[in-house]
Design a protein around this motif. Structure first.
Motif, mmCIF file in Angstrom:
data_model
loop_
_atom_site.group_PDB
_atom_site.id
_atom_site.type_symbol
_atom_site.label_atom_id
_atom_site.label_comp_id
_atom_site.label_asym_id
_atom_site.label_seq_id
_atom_site.Cartn_x
_atom_site.Cartn_y
_atom_site.Cartn_z
ATOM 1 N N THR A 709 -12.010 58.576 3.255
ATOM 2 C CA THR A 709 -12.527 59.897 2.583
ATOM 3 C C THR A 709 -14.043 60.884 3.459
ATOM 4 N N GLY A 710 -14.271 59.424 4.227
ATOM 5 C CA GLY A 710 -15.304 60.514 5.305
ATOM 6 C C GLY A 710 -16.740 60.439 5.163
ATOM 7 N N CYS A 711 -17.325 59.215 4.457
ATOM 8 C CA CYS A 711 -18.592 58.968 3.352
ATOM 9 C C CYS A 711 -19.378 59.185 5.323
ATOM 10 N N GLN A 712 -20.928 59.623 5.006
ATOM 11 C CA GLN A 712 -21.381 60.183 5.851
ATOM 12 C C GLN A 712 -22.936 58.918 5.535
ATOM 13 N N MET A 713 -22.561 58.526 6.665
ATOM 14 C CA MET A 713 -24.168 57.742 6.438
ATOM 15 C C MET A 713 -24.924 57.475 7.911
ATOM 16 N N ASP A 728 -27.374 59.186 3.650
ATOM 17 C CA ASP A 728 -28.427 60.738 2.886
ATOM 18 C C ASP A 728 -27.814 60.761 2.169
ATOM 19 N N PRO A 729 -28.799 61.420 0.859
ATOM 20 C CA PRO A 729 -28.446 61.441 -0.841
ATOM 21 C C PRO A 729 -28.264 63.260 -0.444
ATOM 22 N N GLU A 730 -28.571 64.059 0.328
ATOM 23 C CA GLU A 730 -29.138 65.587 0.345
ATOM 24 C C GLU A 730 -27.843 65.595 1.532
ATOM 25 N N ILE A 731 -26.550 65.089 1.480
ATOM 26 C CA ILE A 731 -25.164 65.259 2.482
ATOM 27 C C ILE A 731 -24.228 64.605 2.096
ATOM 28 N N GLY A 732 -23.236 65.440 1.382
ATOM 29 C CA GLY A 732 -21.919 65.372 1.380
ATOM 30 C C GLY A 732 -21.016 65.078 2.095
ATOM 31 N N PRO A 733 -19.711 63.766 2.171
ATOM 32 C CA PRO A 733 -19.467 64.198 0.830
ATOM 33 C C PRO A 733 -19.769 63.156 -0.021
ATOM 34 N N ASN A 734 -20.905 62.141 -0.194
ATOM 35 C CA ASN A 734 -21.243 61.230 -0.473
ATOM 36 C C ASN A 734 -22.616 61.244 -1.391
#
Length: 831
Positions: A709-713, A728-734
């Motif tokens: 999926t490529g979730c940023q963490m 980060d709630p401001e950065i996608g894709p998650n």
């Protein structure tokens, strides 16, 4: 797009129509505090912290639900707004029950995060535990052996059975890292070009040098003795701190890049002006208190009469002394106890400590008194020496005249002076007398030069230094440790020197000094009497581990260490006894942060005093403590699956919950988003047991490797340990979301069983054996070459792990495709 024009705090702002005041302010970098806000999901039980003053409106308005309208004139920081927020926070805080910091942390003079290093020990993370200690204390090997253990006196485990052996755990992690040759790789700042001179290479001087070097300064220690260590080397006998421990500890500090000049006596080999002329920008005086207070009774000029520090120095230097069969030690401080125990080891058959007050009034730590008594030291109390002039009998070299003492009437402060009892004189025949009546740094005026003459000295023989700035009466010259504060414990010398280093850095860099830790603290009880025993309803009695010791009849025959140290199993068991009092959500608690920001004095306005609800640990990944819940509802409204319910049987007249229930439903996927949105520590991650308090934490942004999926963490890294994973709630894709693996699946990184060394099997049927990386790579290369030559590239395949980083997995598949020439590559989490 339609817009509105409004004014916030005097700033004219143009914003799109349909936004709330809170959203407009945020986009304009104007901060409005809130406890309950979740974007697009207003609270049914609002905190009212986000209120603002709108011109023309009689009442304050909630900025989270009030739409921004054309022509509005808004004040977010008026006196009325500030007062309302204070009142609301005080009301909310009145029922919040828990500890921000554990009592052991608050009691430690070094402000060390005690709970954190114990938690690391319980997880087998000994390297990180020592790193936590050394953030505040660079001499943990010594302190772990001689600390008075102030922290243990406030350990709440005492209300159940016995306090946690905190200091023994500190010693364990230090000794473990030493025996495993661990290099902590403590970082330091870039060079500043500033040079600092440190006079004295004892615990204070070493501490100041350590912290100043970490700040990027060039530091040189000037030490009068031929070796560094000061009191650690020359004041404590080997049975307390072995010399090899001092050597290792000193060398670990010097590896930071500190210069040393040994056998350089201040006033003889250099002066303060000389140091200025050498180009040093500041000087720290940390010479300790090594001059004994004189034994002021008649006839003390005889042979076989010593003072305590000179006696211990001779013992530690290995000098052989003719001490005879009996000895008296005058004084009741910690040094007197070490003198008495050393006399026994020197072959003195009978050692008596003479002190004019009762045993409990001795300034020595009672633990040290007990250890001396166990080894056979005798105590003659309520007696004071009056002279050594009498002619000794044929069996002794000296006759010590004594007079019995009594306590006088208490003064206004309740203190009772000691008074001699007329006609109660008697004598004690001894061969050696050692006086231990206290120490001072200076006996008179410091010799050397004009600057030395300007140094102010206290009547007790210490350097006068400003308690806030550590600066002496000479500009650019600072003092700390025993030289400024009198003879105290090693950890107190460390604290004083660390504070001085902070002040010196601010002085030479012309900047603000690092702020002191905020003392704000929710507490379950300041004293033991205040602590409700309901806190311990589920805690079983589990006595502390007993420190292995050599028995007195053996230990008094030599100077080998008496206390042998915990084994690893003992340390893990002892660490597991910790009650984990302090909040592990300390650094993210919005309630605490706002209380501090708005100057809410919870000691006056009130806080929870007893636990109302049991702590719920039934969830597989999350611990629930309703006693900390403020009913803001952020957790419930942030859940994307409607898997969490927060309800109350009723609310009181101030809107606070009664009969609170926090209930996870069966459809919970353990994503942990509720924890991230909790405004206190009511919800917390089970695997997050280490509190972070005013400590540096790096944020490493990366991509989750568990699937495609490529979730940023964001990895929160302290030292070399991943403390937790967030997004980060401001950065996608998650946009802040993570699955259970992404948010919780990182414990393996620090697991003690994780393979960190390659293993190879040389022949079929043979066991795997550890080898160095070069050998392992050669072994694999030869095997790959053989298979490629015999069967071609498609005979090889690679299976990578989801527990590798995305970068590692990329390099792995690249190696197989470009290096080996095969597409036989797979990933264990691909499906």
């Amino acid at each position: 797009m339609s817009t509105v024009t409004l004014t916030i705090n005097g700033n004219e702002i143009v914003a799109e129509e349909g936004l709330t005041i809170l959203e407009v302010a945020k986009r304009s970098d104007i901060r409005i505090p809130t406890l309950c806000h979740v974007k697009g999901k207003p609270s049914t039980n609002p905190c009212e912290i986000c209120v603002v003053e709108v011109e023309g409106q009689e009442d304050l308005m909630r900025s989270c639900v009030t739409l921004a309208r054309d022509g509005m004139n808004i004040q977010t920081e008026s006196e009325e707004v500030f007062s309302h927020r204070q009142d609301r926070l005080a009301i909310i805080s009145e029922t919040h029950f828990g500890d921000c910091k554990a009592p052991c942390n608050l009691t430690c003079p070094g402000q060390i995060n005690v709970q954190a290093y114990i938690a690391h020990v319980s997880k087998g993370e000994y390297e990180e535990a020592l790193r936590v200690v050394m953030e505040r204390n660079p001499v943990p090997f010594s302190v772990g052996r001689v600390c008075p253990r102030f922290c243990e006196t406030r350990c709440r485990r005492l209300l159940i059975d016995e306090p946690v052996s905190i200091n023994h755990l500190k010693r364990f992690v230090a000794d473990w890292c030493m025996s495993h040759e661990i290099d902590l790789k403590i970082p330091k700042d870039k060079p500043t070009g500033k040079r600092i001179a440190v006079i004295g290479g004892g615990p204070a001087g070493l501490t100041a040098a350590w912290f100043l070097t970490r700040k990027g300064h060039e530091v040189t220690i000037f030490e009068a003795a031929p070796k560094l260590g000061g009191a650690l080397r020359y004041g404590f006998p080997d049975y307390k701190i072995p010399k090899e421990i001092v050597d290792y500890e000193v060398n670990a500090i010097l590896r930071m890049g500190i210069n040393i000049r040994l056998s350089q006596k201040w006033g003889k080999d250099f002066t303060l002006q000389d140091l200025k002329d050498m180009g040093f920008d500041a000087t720290f005086i940390g010479i300790g208190a090594t001059i004994d207070v004189p034994f002021d009774v008649p006839c003390t000029d005889k042979e076989n009469v010593y003072t305590a520090t000179s006696f211990l120095r001779m013992i530690n230097e290995g000098r052989k002394l003719d001490l005879g069969r009996t000895a008296a030690v005058i004084g009741g401080n910690n040094i007197a106890m070490e003198v008495a125990r050393s006399l026994l080891r020197e072959g003195v058959e009978q050692v008596t400590i003479v002190y004019p007050r009762a045993r409990l009034e001795m300034p020595a730590n009672q633990r040290n008194v007990k250890e001396a008594e166990n080894e056979g030291v005798q105590f003659l109390l309520m007696a004071s020496p009056s002279g050594l002039c009498a002619v000794p009998d044929e069996n002794n070299r000296l006759k010590l005249d004594l007079i019995r003492m009594k306590l006088g009437e208490p003064d206004k402060k309740g203190k009772r002076d000691i008074l001699p009892i007329p006609g109660s004189t008697n004598s004690l025949g001894v061969d050696t007398v050692v006086s231990s009546l206290g120490q001072m740094a200076v006996n008179g005026i410091i010799s050397g030069g004009e600057l030395e003459e300007q140094l102010k000295i206290t009547p007790a023989g210490m350097f006068v230094s400003n308690p806030r700035s550590s600066e002496t009466s000479v500009d650019g010259v600072f003092a700390g440790g025993d030289a400024a504060n009198g003879s105290k414990s090693v950890i107190q010398a460390v604290v004083s020197a660390r504070r001085a280093a902070n002040n010196i850095n601010a002085y030479v860099m012309n900047c603000e000094k690092d702020p002191a830790d905020n003392r704000f603290n929710f507490t379950r009880g300041k004293s033991f009497d205040d602590v409700s025993l309901k806190n311990f309803d589920e805690i079983a009695i589990n006595l502390r581990e007993k420190m292995p010791e050599r028995p007195p009849e053996v230990s008094t025959q030599d100077y080998d260490e008496v206390k042998l140290g915990f084994t690893e199993k003992m340390a893990r068991r002892e660490a597991d006894r910790c009650l984990k009092c302090g909040c592990t959500a300390f650094e993210r608690c919005d309630l605490k942060r706002l209380d501090i920001e708005l100057n809410v004095n919870i000691n006056k306005t009130g806080m929870g005093t007893v636990p109302v609800y049991p702590v719920d640990t039934s969830h597989r990944a999350i611990t629930v403590d309703p006693n900390k819940c403020i009913f803001c509802g952020r957790c419930e409204r942030s859940c994307e699956y409607d898997a969490l319910e927060v309800r109350a049987e009723s609310v009181d007249e101030k809107g606070r919950p009664v009969g609170l229930v926090i209930d996870f439903k069966e459809n919970c996927v353990s994503c942990g988003k509720c924890v991230e949105n909790c405004s206190t520590g009511a919800l917390n991650k089970k695997n997050r047991i280490v509190p972070i308090q005013a400590e540096d934490v790096r944020e490493v942004r990366t991509t989750c490797p568990y699937c495609g999926t490529g979730c940023q963490m964001i990895l929160k890294v302290k030292g070399h340990t991943v403390m937790e994973v967030t997004a980060d709630p401001e950065i996608g894709p998650n946009f802040g979301d993570l699955c259970v693996k992404g948010r919780f699946g990182h414990n393996f990184i620090q697991h003690p069983d994780r393979l960190k060394t390659p293993l190879i099997r040389r022949q079929k049927g043979m066991p795997l054996e550890p080898v160095k990386w070069d050998e392992a790579l050669d072994f694999m290369g030869q095997a790959f070459s053989r298979i490629l030559g015999e069967k071609g590239p498609d005979a090889l395949a690679g299976l990578s792990s989801a527990r590798c980083t995305t970068e590692e997995n990329y390099a792995f598949q690249k190696f197989f495709r470009a290096g080996i020439g095969t597409n036989n590559v797979d990933h264990c989490a691909r499906y």
